[in-house]
Design an enzyme around this catalytic site. Sequence first.
Site, PDB file in Angstrom:
ATOM      1  N   LYS A 223      -2.248 -42.304 -27.336  1.00 49.24           N
ATOM      2  CA  LYS A 223      -3.479 -42.136 -26.612  1.00 49.24           C
ATOM      3  C   LYS A 223      -3.749 -40.653 -26.110  1.00 49.24           C
ATOM      4  O   LYS A 223      -3.138 -40.060 -25.448  1.00 49.24           O
ATOM      5  CB  LYS A 223      -3.176 -42.963 -25.255  1.00 49.24           C
ATOM      6  N   GLY A 375       8.377 -43.098 -19.843  1.00 52.67           N
ATOM      7  CA  GLY A 375       8.008 -43.770 -21.188  1.00 52.67           C
ATOM      8  C   GLY A 375       8.729 -43.761 -22.584  1.00 52.67           C
ATOM      9  O   GLY A 375      10.072 -43.811 -22.407  1.00 52.67           O
TER      10      GLY A 375
HETATM   11  P1  AMP Z   1       1.574 -43.129 -25.788  1.00 54.48           P
HETATM   12  O1  AMP Z   1       1.468 -44.559 -24.769  1.00 54.48           O
HETATM   13  O2  AMP Z   1       0.068 -42.585 -25.784  1.00 54.48           O
HETATM   14  O3  AMP Z   1       2.406 -42.133 -25.163  1.00 54.48           O
HETATM   15  O4  AMP Z   1       1.973 -43.843 -27.033  1.00 54.48           O
HETATM   16  C1  AMP Z   1       3.084 -43.901 -27.757  1.00 54.48           C
HETATM   17  C2  AMP Z   1       3.098 -44.567 -28.654  1.00 54.48           C
HETATM   18  O5  AMP Z   1       2.550 -43.725 -29.821  1.00 54.48           O
HETATM   19  C3  AMP Z   1       4.503 -45.321 -29.602  1.00 54.48           C
HETATM   20  O6  AMP Z   1       4.518 -46.497 -29.442  1.00 54.48           O
HETATM   21  C4  AMP Z   1       4.620 -44.495 -30.901  1.00 54.48           C
HETATM   22  O7  AMP Z   1       4.589 -45.531 -31.868  1.00 54.48           O
HETATM   23  C5  AMP Z   1       3.193 -44.410 -30.938  1.00 54.48           C
HETATM   24  N1  AMP Z   1       2.842 -43.270 -32.084  1.00 54.48           N
HETATM   25  C6  AMP Z   1       3.365 -41.990 -32.385  1.00 54.48           C
HETATM   26  N2  AMP Z   1       3.049 -41.317 -33.288  1.00 54.48           N
HETATM   27  C7  AMP Z   1       1.999 -42.227 -33.955  1.00 54.48           C
HETATM   28  C8  AMP Z   1       1.140 -41.970 -35.074  1.00 54.48           C
HETATM   29  N3  AMP Z   1       1.406 -41.012 -35.756  1.00 54.48           N
HETATM   30  N4  AMP Z   1       0.693 -43.190 -35.423  1.00 54.48           N
HETATM   31  C9  AMP Z   1       0.419 -44.226 -34.719  1.00 54.48           C
HETATM   32  N5  AMP Z   1       1.277 -44.140 -33.408  1.00 54.48           N
HETATM   33  C10 AMP Z   1       1.881 -43.493 -33.325  1.00 54.48           C
END
Ligand code: AMP
Length: 417
Positions: A223, A375
């Site tokens: 995000k 997290g």
């Molecule tokens: P957030 O809640 O924004 O910290 O996102 C965490 C999530 O980001 C995790 O479930 C990861 O699998 C996902 N994530 C990390 N890198 C990528 C990527 N390159 N493409 C899609 N999802 C990602």
Amino acid sequence: MLINNPTKKVDYAVRDLSNILKFREKKFITDLDVFNKRVLVRVDYNVPLDKNGIITDTRRIANTLPTLNYLLKQNCRIILISHLGRPNGKIVESLRMDPIHKKLKEFFPETNVYKVEDCIGKEVVSKVSKLKNKEILLLENPRFHKEEKENDPEFAAKLAKLADVYVDDAFATAHRKHASTYGVCSFFKDKGYGFLVEKELKFLSSSIEKPQRPFTVILGGKKVKDKLGVIKNLIGLADNILIGGGMAYTFLLAKGYQIGKSVKDLSKLKEIRDYLRDETHGTRIFIPKDVLVCDEIENPKKIKIVPVTEIGENDIGVDIGPETIKIFNRILAESKQVVWNGPMGVFEFEKFASGTNAVAEYLAEIDAMTIIGGGDSVAAVNKCGLADKMTHVSTGGGASLEFLEGKVLPGVDALDD
Ligand code: AMP
């Protein structure tokens, strides 16, 4: 790859530190007169459960022991309240607090630990009235009532009637304006925060107020919106910001690279471009130089490492590449303070976890103050068995992120006199 080259530093001495100052104004548990009193303690026991209802990680409970032991020594009657999962205002049998009750009894073999089947109502009032000093009563999941999330004042008043003093030790829920974290506070004259909240906010506050330098922030995850708030608050304060994870692709796009089918947030392109163009803030921003791409995340047939100049139109970027890991490690090697929030790739799949694991392993080695901001980064550090090697591992992903964004946490704000 370094994508900006800031030339001069602006004066950040006038930063808005009101979230830190607000926290300092509040009362710590040891400032409260709790002796012999009934104390309502909001904790965050939203623990992971397996399909048999067994708790797979008890740390959220263990982390509140300093507060509970202090209150027991003070001869208190402790009334514990925590949510569990997302029952959406209805009774969900699998989200009852019974597994937590069982675990609490194990943590306190010498203490009577009771549980009731609701968090308000006659049975609860009667049980509280019979509670003796040095006994604990665990209330049922407040999210069985829709009024909890609605921050309903009548519901909050019923919770408040159960005790004389309120203690907030639910750091991971401090960013929520719910009845048991926020609304309830207005009904208490005597209220403050517990040992867990104090530990969390001390680390986060000192990292912003007096950073040890060089200060590096690592941001990842998917995000972009959430993490841009952190960039906005810490740009000019941090010496380096390293960007990985899904959010890196919107940065790459902002720099004019093709990103194929990787995740992106087009609504944030302009804001990102503004940060990258501004040469006055003094923070070096690094984005990946190479990435791991695949054709499909769940069942990939093709996986390869490519420089960011060569991401194909059907490629999905899923991790940072080895060159990027080297650059990030070089920056980390010279850092004296690091704050990390968000994985470097889709780390839930082992094939795409190399970048995240490398960051965790490197942070465990360096001689720096390392703060892991909750997290998924915490999950990664735990998976690598490295939590003990970090200076501070936060129990609250959303709460620590919002604090780093400079926001006042409602759960803390509500502890006003
Ligand atoms: P957030 O809640 O924004 O910290 O996102 C965490 C999530 O980001 C995790 O479930 C990861 O699998 C996902 N994530 C990390 N890198 C990528 C990527 N390159 N493409 C899609 N999802 C990602």
